[in-house]
Design an enzyme around this catalytic site. Structure first.
Site, PDB file in Angstrom:
ATOM      1  N   CYS A 160     -12.094  -6.307   3.814  1.00  0.00           N
ATOM      2  CA  CYS A 160     -11.378  -5.135   4.326  1.00  0.00           C
ATOM      3  C   CYS A 160     -10.883  -5.452   5.728  1.00  0.00           C
ATOM      4  O   CYS A 160     -11.207  -6.486   6.300  1.00  0.00           O
ATOM      5  CB  CYS A 160     -12.234  -3.887   4.278  1.00  0.00           C
ATOM      6  SG  CYS A 160     -13.552  -3.876   5.467  1.00  0.00           S
TER       7      CYS A 160
ATOM      8  N   THR B  22       0.837  -1.206   0.000  1.00  0.00           N
ATOM      9  CA  THR B  22       0.000   0.000   0.000  1.00  0.00           C
ATOM     10  C   THR B  22       0.867   1.249   0.000  1.00  0.00           C
ATOM     11  O   THR B  22       0.659   2.175  -0.793  1.00  0.00           O
ATOM     12  CB  THR B  22      -0.931  -0.011   1.236  1.00  0.00           C
ATOM     13  OG1 THR B  22      -1.740  -1.191   1.177  1.00  0.00           O
ATOM     14  CG2 THR B  22      -1.827   1.211   1.281  1.00  0.00           C
TER      15      THR B  22
ATOM     16  N   ALA C   2       6.265  -8.007   0.940  1.00  0.00           N
ATOM     17  CA  ALA C   2       6.897  -9.247   1.417  1.00  0.00           C
ATOM     18  C   ALA C   2       5.888 -10.316   1.837  1.00  0.00           C
ATOM     19  O   ALA C   2       6.116 -11.505   1.629  1.00  0.00           O
ATOM     20  CB  ALA C   2       7.840  -8.931   2.577  1.00  0.00           C
TER      21      ALA C   2
END
Ligand code: PLP
Length: 369
Positions: free
Chosen positions: A311, A80, A191
């Site tokens: 979410c 993000t 990762a």
């Protein structure tokens, strides 16, 4: 089913590798070793220099893996942040994004012009070409989708974007480690999708001068990302990318899973099946059975999968990806089953059996008279 003290214990099968892959032993070892290193990598004393050495070795490994110079690797807190850094830090007046991007892309700017996709989730190249003709832009088109695994024709997209002097950001969070990285100006990787820990990722910026830091702080990462670097996470990230994995075997298990599900219930469809896909993701639509309900029923049976996109609060929102592919109300009837190199044939067989029971209960097939 295993046994403990004579009591039957239901084993749990993890088929949600696209959400977070299990952390590899090599990554855990690297993380523990780095965590035991005393010192801030920005300190000039010997402890700091040792810590910094671990980070620079990790940067070199990632750079070699990505085929770029070490300066092109900007460590972040994950996919993000890498995406937001490219979108806001490249400071482009226009922003085009495919309608099937991850919410990290779609929520980064409120003036994105959305590119439609076809029924298999592939970006409409004519629409892209027409929008590029209006002037240079930052274009965000993912390498592969997190819900369906559909792979975009990223080389052709890159050629089109670059021919008009625009810049390409490609979210490679799901494809990294499975496919060669895309030929984009900015590439986001994370990762925890490839066997490393959560909370660490990188923006691969071929020309780092094209991106200005958003979080400036103490000027770490050559001013591109302020904040004390995540030494254990970065060391583990580099260890994870170095581990070889057999994705062809995963693809063959995934294909066998889809064939078996179709045999059980001919009413299902595999979202994006006609497009090239990642080896490990299957998005299965069972008309009439809400994805959420399927996930809960499968969880009770011991199988962890996901519905559409979840979410952070655990609430399941309607999938904008499947809606963009034109699934309509059936978009809510899909589950994502995602495998990894540790998935076994026996696990898939057990899953197919459990799914058959759930599917028969939630969406019984009409038997021919
Ligand atoms: N992009 C895609 C395609 C993803 O699947 C994810 C994770 O779900 C992200 C971005 C966000 O990555 P991170 O969780 O590292 O912030």
């Amino acid at each position: 089913m295993g046994r403990m003290n004579g009591i039957a214990i239901k084993s749990r099968v993890y088929l949600d590798h696209a959400a977070s892959a299990p952390v590899l032993t090599a990554a855990i070892t690297a993380m523990a070793q780095a965590a035991a290193t005393i010192g801030n990598p920005s300190s000039v004393h010997s402890g700091g220099r040792t810590a910094n050495g671990i980070i620079e070795r990790a940067r070199d490994s990632l750079a070699a893996w990505a085929g770029v110079a070490p300066e092109s690797i900007i460590f972040t807190s994950g996919g993000t942040e890498a995406i937001v850094l490219a979108i806001l830090g490249s400071n482009q007046p226009r922003f085009l994004a495919s309608a099937v991007e991850h919410s990290a892309v779609l929520a980064a700017r409120d003036n994105a012009v959305l590119l439609p996709v076809d029924a298999d989730g592939i970006v409409d190249m004519d629409a892209l070409e027409a929008l590029l003709r209006e002037g240079p832009a930052l274009v965000a088109i993912q390498h592969a989708n997190n819900e369906t695994g559909v792979i975009q024709p990223i080389a052709a997209i890159a050629e089109m974007v670059h021919a008009t002097g625009s810049l390409l950001l490609s979210d490679a969070v799901q494809s990294a480690g499975k496919l060669p990285l895309p030929p984009a100006d900015f590439i986001a990787v994370s990762a925890h999708k490839l066997g490393g820990p959560p909370g660490v990722g990188a923006l691969v910026a071929r020309n780092p001068a094209l991106v200005t830091g958003i979080q400036r702080g103490g000027g770490q990462e050559r001013g591109h990302r302020g904040g004390t670097r995540n030494l254990p996470g970065i060391a583990a990230f580099a260890a994870a990318i170095s581990e070889p994995r057999d994705w062809a075997a995963v693809a063959s298990l995934r294909n066998s899973l889809e064939t078996r599900l179709r045999t059980i219930n001919s009413g299902i469809s595999i979202n994006g099946a006609a497009a090239p896909r990642l080896p490990n993701i299957s998005s299965v639509c069972l008309p009439g059975a809400r994805g959420n309900t399927q996930v809960m029923a499968l969880d009770l049976a011991g199988f962890m999968v996901s519905a559409g996109s979840a979410c952070s609060s655990g609430k399941v929102a309607a999938s904008h990806v499947l809606a963009a592919m034109g699934l309509g109300d059936a978009a809510g009837d899909s589950i994502r089953v995602s495998l990894g190199p540790s998935t076994t044939e026996a696990e898939i067989t057990a899953f197919v059996e459990a799914w058959a029971v759930v599917a028969n209960r939630l969406a019984p097939q009409v038997q021919p008279a």
